[in-house]
Structure formats: C-alpha cells, structure tokens
Motif scaffolding. Structure first.
Motif, PDB file in Angstrom:
ATOM      1  N   SER A 174       0.826  -1.206   0.000  1.00 53.48           N
ATOM      2  CA  SER A 174       0.000   0.000   0.000  1.00 53.48           C
ATOM      3  C   SER A 174       0.860   1.255   0.000  1.00 53.48           C
ATOM      4  O   SER A 174       0.566   2.231  -0.703  1.00 53.48           O
ATOM      5  CB  SER A 174      -0.927   0.002   1.225  1.00 53.48           C
ATOM      6  N   HIS A 192      -6.965  -1.006 -12.618  1.00 50.62           N
ATOM      7  CA  HIS A 192      -7.559  -1.847 -11.576  1.00 50.62           C
ATOM      8  C   HIS A 192      -8.696  -2.699 -12.158  1.00 50.62           C
ATOM      9  O   HIS A 192      -9.716  -2.934 -11.502  1.00 50.62           O
ATOM     10  CB  HIS A 192      -8.065  -0.970 -10.427  1.00 50.62           C
ATOM     11  N   THR A 223     -12.458   3.292  -8.942  1.00 48.76           N
ATOM     12  CA  THR A 223     -11.062   3.706  -8.895  1.00 48.76           C
ATOM     13  C   THR A 223     -10.824   4.941  -9.745  1.00 48.76           C
ATOM     14  O   THR A 223      -9.997   5.797  -9.388  1.00 48.76           O
ATOM     15  CB  THR A 223     -10.149   2.555  -9.354  1.00 48.76           C
ATOM     16  N   HIS A 240      -3.503   8.076  -0.496  1.00 47.52           N
ATOM     17  CA  HIS A 240      -3.601   6.858  -1.318  1.00 47.52           C
ATOM     18  C   HIS A 240      -3.224   5.629  -0.494  1.00 47.52           C
ATOM     19  O   HIS A 240      -3.941   4.617  -0.497  1.00 47.52           O
ATOM     20  CB  HIS A 240      -2.674   6.998  -2.526  1.00 47.52           C
ATOM     21  N   ASP A 266      -5.732   2.414   0.676  1.00 46.48           N
ATOM     22  CA  ASP A 266      -5.416   1.016   0.378  1.00 46.48           C
ATOM     23  C   ASP A 266      -5.330   0.180   1.651  1.00 46.48           C
ATOM     24  O   ASP A 266      -5.820  -0.953   1.692  1.00 46.48           O
ATOM     25  CB  ASP A 266      -4.094   0.935  -0.378  1.00 46.48           C
TER      26      ASP A 266
END
Length: 270
Positions: A168, A208, A219, A243, A247
C-alpha cells in the motif's frame, strides 16, 4: 494495479485470433498516442515514450491480465512482492524522467505547512474511504458482487498483512508519482489541464481492471479526487499518504465486508 504469478488452476488457452487482434490494437494505440503527443503536442521524445507506457501499455496489460486471472489460483505473497517491484520501478522511473529538468518540484514533491499536510492527507483519505463505501452500497443495491480475484488478493494472515501494508505504501508512492505528479503536468501541456485529469483518472481505473467494471469506475472516481487534491494542495505529498491510507483501510479493515457476498457466491457454486 496488481502483478501476479499464476501457480495453479484450470488455465484456458487464449484464442490466437482475439489475442492477435488485441496485440495489433495495442500497438496501433501506442503509435497513435505517441505520434499525437510527440508531433501534435510537442512532447519531448523521452516523455512521449514514458507517457505511452503509462497511458497505453500498462492499462492494456492490466485489462488482459484481469481476464487471465479469472478462475486461476495464485500465491498472494508472490503477487504482493511482484507488484511492489513493479510499482517501485514505475514511480522511480517517473521521478527520474519528470525531475530531470525542473527538479522534484516538477512532479509535485514540494513542502507545505504541517497542519495543511495533515488536513489534506486525512481529508483525502477519508473521502477516498467514503467513495469505497458508497460504491459498495451501490453494488449491493444493484446486486453487483466484487470480483473473485479481488477476494483472493486480500491478505489472510499476519505475514500477508505486513507485506500488504508495504504494498500500500509503495502503491501510494509509485502510482501517485507516475499518474498524478508526472502525467498530469506533462499531459496538461499537450491537451490542457482538465483533459489531463480526465485521461489519467480513466487510465487509473483501467489499471484496476481486476476489480471489475464497478471497481474500475470506483477507482477512476478516486483518481479524479486524488488529482483534485494534488491540484488543490499544490503538493503531491498528502496525496501519496492518502492513497496509502485508503489502500490499507480497504485491505485490512473493510476488505472482508467488500467481498463477503462474492465469497459466499463462490462457495455456493463450489
């Protein structure tokens, strides 16, 4: 974006006709985008090559990979580590190319007041998690389950969770440097700022593809929000943090709820 090594499962041979057509279409798209940027947009050759990789090659690979992963088994840790390597190289390449003339400020790596940094980081992170929850509710309302691939990618034990956190963090660095810090300013020169945000967000969604159609839209929306955060804050740093936080929350906190109905359907079929 996920890279994985298939270890077992019932593999289906890809028909040579469709595969050949996909390759031809991908090559044509790459040349078309490259010529449009280099000749029509006056983008330097090195940046044109990197933008073609980001805007055509990477999403094209992700779309093909998504169809290949359906019904296949893979090792999660191998998938995590290969993705970490890919994203790190992607981010480092965009960093080196984008910062070669104007320094790291050219890719959005600029300082900002600490309070503003915290506010933007957690504000964007909370918004991103909110988008995930909203799309999950839309999926439940429309009867759309998350993909089986997404369910198989979620970490199951302590070791996988530790590596997933690292993934992540690297995703926050690599994808944000490449698609927000580098691609948006570079594309803005050729197509204008609004279109650069739209294009990078759509491509971000395609990366994705393993999350299915609803996941790609989700996304892409999140990519647009992160792009807005980048432009609003004037720095990429809080966007990278946001971000990574999204995640981590998605994988460790609400991930099981996301794929609960998908796993139930798979067990029923099995």
């Amino acid at each position: 974006m996920i890279s994985s090594q298939v270890t077992s499962g019932d593999e289906q041979a890809v028909a040579p006709g469709p595969a050949r057509a996909s390759v031809v279409a991908g090559v044509a798209a790459a040349w078309g985008v490259g010529l449009a940027l280099f000749l029509g947009g006056s983008v330097p050759l090195l940046d044109t090559i990197l933008l073609v990789l980001l805007l055509v090659v990477m999403p094209g690979f992700a779309l093909v990979q998504a169809s290949m992963l359906e019904g296949m088994e893979f090792d999660r840790l191998s998938a995590y580590w290969s993705s970490i390597a890919t994203l790190w190289v992607l981010g480092a390449t965009a960093w080196l190319v984008g910062a070669r003339d104007g320094g790291i400020a050219a890719i959005g790596i600029v300082g900002m007041p600490f309070f503003d940094f915290v506010l933007w980081s957690f504000g964007l992170g909370a918004t991103g998690v909110g988008v995930m929850l909203l799309f999950r509710l839309v999926g439940l309302w429309r009867g759309v389950s998350e993909t089986a691939v997404l369910g198989r990618l979620l970490p199951r034990n302590r070791k996988e969770k530790r590596v997933f956190v690292l993934l992540s963090l690297v995703a926050g660095f690599g994808e944000e440097i490449a698609y927000r810090g580098y691609a948006i300013p570079m594309l803005a020169v050729a197509v204008g700022l609004p279109w650069s945000v739209v294009l990078t967000s759509v491509v971000f969604g395609a990366l994705h593809a393993y999350q299915g159609r609803l996941g790609m839209v989700r996304t892409a929306v999140m990519g647009a929000i992160l792009a807005g955060g980048f432009l609003g804050a004037g720095s990429l740093l809080p966007v990278i943090v946001a971000h990574a936080l999204v995640d981590i929350v998605g994988g460790l906190v609400i991930g099981d709820w996301f794929v609960e109905d998908s796993r139930r359907n798979n067990e029923a079929v099995g």
